[in-house]
Design an enzyme around this catalytic site. Structure first.
Site, PDB file in Angstrom:
ATOM      1  CE1 TYR A 141     -39.784   8.267  15.834  1.00 27.71           C
ATOM      2  CE2 TYR A 141     -41.497   8.981  17.514  1.00 27.71           C
ATOM      3  CZ  TYR A 141     -40.464   9.176  16.330  1.00 27.71           C
ATOM      4  OH  TYR A 141     -40.241  10.378  16.051  1.00 27.71           O
ATOM      5  CE  LYS A 192     -29.175   4.937   4.058  1.00 24.72           C
ATOM      6  NZ  LYS A 192     -28.688   6.175   3.072  1.00 24.72           N
ATOM      7  CG  ASP A 224     -29.683   8.930   1.612  1.00 20.53           C
ATOM      8  OD1 ASP A 224     -30.518   8.132   0.945  1.00 20.53           O
ATOM      9  OD2 ASP A 224     -28.405   8.837   1.282  1.00 20.53           O
ATOM     10  CG  ASP A 248     -40.290  12.875  13.741  1.00 24.95           C
ATOM     11  OD1 ASP A 248     -41.182  13.764  14.037  1.00 24.95           O
ATOM     12  OD2 ASP A 248     -39.261  12.923  14.538  1.00 24.95           O
ATOM     13  CG  ASP A 252     -40.484  18.774  12.027  1.00 25.99           C
ATOM     14  OD1 ASP A 252     -41.675  18.298  11.830  1.00 25.99           O
ATOM     15  OD2 ASP A 252     -39.786  18.993  12.953  1.00 25.99           O
TER      16      ASP A 252
HETATM   17  C1  IPM Z   1     -44.500  14.571  15.829  1.00 24.52           C
HETATM   18  C2  IPM Z   1     -43.475  14.734  17.035  1.00 24.52           C
HETATM   19  C3  IPM Z   1     -43.596  13.528  18.185  1.00 24.52           C
HETATM   20  C4  IPM Z   1     -42.923  12.440  17.217  1.00 24.52           C
HETATM   21  C5  IPM Z   1     -42.849  13.674  19.321  1.00 24.52           C
HETATM   22  C6  IPM Z   1     -43.129  14.848  20.231  1.00 24.52           C
HETATM   23  C7  IPM Z   1     -42.828  12.416  20.156  1.00 24.52           C
HETATM   24  O1  IPM Z   1     -42.221  15.186  16.632  1.00 24.52           O
HETATM   25  O2  IPM Z   1     -45.572  14.286  16.141  1.00 24.52           O
HETATM   26  O3  IPM Z   1     -43.867  14.647  14.687  1.00 24.52           O
HETATM   27  O4  IPM Z   1     -41.505  12.455  17.032  1.00 24.52           O
HETATM   28  O5  IPM Z   1     -43.728  11.801  16.642  1.00 24.52           O
HETATM   29 MG    MG Z   2     -42.217  15.342  14.665  1.00 25.54          MG
END
Ligand code: IPM
Ligand code: MG
Length: 358
Positions: A141, A192, A224, A248, A252
């Site tokens: 990032y 990884k 993975d 990240d 999710d």
């Molecule tokens: C998160 C989001 C952010 C990230 C984006 C909005 C920059 O996806 O907080 O997980 O990738 O960190």
């Molecule tokens: Mg995110």
């Protein structure tokens, strides 16, 4: 002493969900003596509109001065065509970096009432309680070099760099091990290392730091495989520690296991425990302004803030218990439609939680 909380509603559903968290905090202030002051500032797209940049100096000043920060969400389609540095997401990345909020804690916990809303079978997710510890201010990032270039033959090429220094890995490992000590004493480090040099160092440092925590066991998993295992048998995990990009993605996936991403809070902490708290979900522009978003992730983020940065655990307990009770009564927003008896709006959800606090 009165603690100062900076509220950053941001974009999309951000202002709506922050308003419900504020309702809860105000109630605790007025009826139970919670000693906090709140201030507002702009971040993300709204900051670009009002100040020409996604993380204006005014916001930074207030953020530095605050004891803790509660953020809604940033981003929206109207800002997608902006230059990279002006985009709302840049605001979020800037505040994380400027305040050195390197430790991102993303719990994935299933509320019993919501286990039926998960995309996985009930028995796989009932009782799920994972903590993802994501490194937040390093890795690909922020790594340099990054950018676009045109090669001699005219073809365009773009690049980012995944880079971690030992000290960055070390400090996030300490966070992970210390959290695991208070939980089920298992850390799984995700990397990884079969392909990436940066992961080789990650793994080596993880092993080194683990020696300081003899009561905690350390395992390693390739990213993975980790995402496959999360979907196959999520309850095998206790604490997962990983880099910025992998975290990240994994967070999710883990969020979805719990039934709704609208339920999950997160904390981003610096070395002193000062933190910014925010829902794991984004700004959801498609449902913004409709009073249908689920405010629970933000309300639980406020509870986490009270517990971890401000030292007001008894108030955090009050909020978390009220959320559980409201869900147990079958009340929920549209995202939980499949399992709730009474579907309510964003504001009604905030009201129900306020009413249930004891
Ligand atoms: C998160 C989001 C952010 C990230 C984006 C909005 C920059 O996806 O907080 O997980 O990738 O960190
Ligand atoms: Mg995110």
């Amino acid at each position: 002493m009165t603690k100062n909380v900076l509220l950053l509603p941001g974009d999309g559903i951000g202002p709506e969900v922050i308003a419900e968290a504020v309702k809860v905090l105000d109630h605790l202030r007025e009826s139970y003596g919670l000693d906090i002051d709140t201030q507002y500032a702009d971040i993300g797209g709204i900051a670009y509109e009002n100040h020409g940049m996604p993380y204006p100096p005014e916001t930074h000043k207030k953020a530095v001065a605050a004891d803790a920060i509660l953020l809604g969400a940033v981003g929206g389609p109207q800002w997608e065509a902006l230059d990279y540095d002006l985009r709302p997401e840049r605001g979020l990345l800037s505040i994380r970096a400027e305040l050195d909020l390197y430790a991102n804690l993303r719990p994935a916990v299933t509320f019993e009432e919501l286990a039926g809303a998960s995309s996985l079978k009930h028995e796989l997710v009932a009782g799920l309680d994972i903590m993802i510890v994501r490194e937040l201010t390093g890795g690909i990032y922020f790594g340099e070099p990054r950018g676009h270039q045109t090669l001699d033959d005219g073809e365009r090429q773009s690049y980012n760099t995944m880079v971690y220094s030992e000290s960055e890995i070390e400090r996030i490992m300490h966070n992970a091990f210390q959290i695991a000590e208070k939980r089920n004493k298992r850390v799984c480090s995700v990397d990884k290392a079969n392909v990436l040099q940066v992961s080789e160092l990650w793994r080596e440092v993880a092993i080194r730091v683990s020696a300081e925590y003899p009561s905690v066991s350390l395992s390693h998993m390739y990213v993975d495989n980790a995402v496959m295992q999360l979907i196959r048998e999520p309850k095998q995990f206790d604490v997962i520690v990983t880099g910025n990009l992998f975290g990240d993605i994994l967070s999710d996936a883990a969020a979805m296991l719990t039934g709704s991403i609208g339920m999950l809070p997160s904390a981003s902490l610096d070395a002193n425990g000062k933190g910014m708290y925010e829902p794991v979900h984004g700004s959801a522009p498609d449902i913004a302004g409709k009073n249908i978003a689920n405010p629970i992730a933000t309300i639980l983020s406020a509870a986490m803030m009270l517990r971890y940065t401000l030292g007001f655990s008894e108030y955090a307990d009050k909020i978390e218990n009220a959320v559980k009770k409201v869900l147990a009564e079958g009340i929920g927003t549209g995202d939980l439609k499949a399992i709730v008896k009474t579907q309510v709006t964003t504001q009604e959800m905030g009201d129900s939680i306020v009413k249930t606090i004891v």
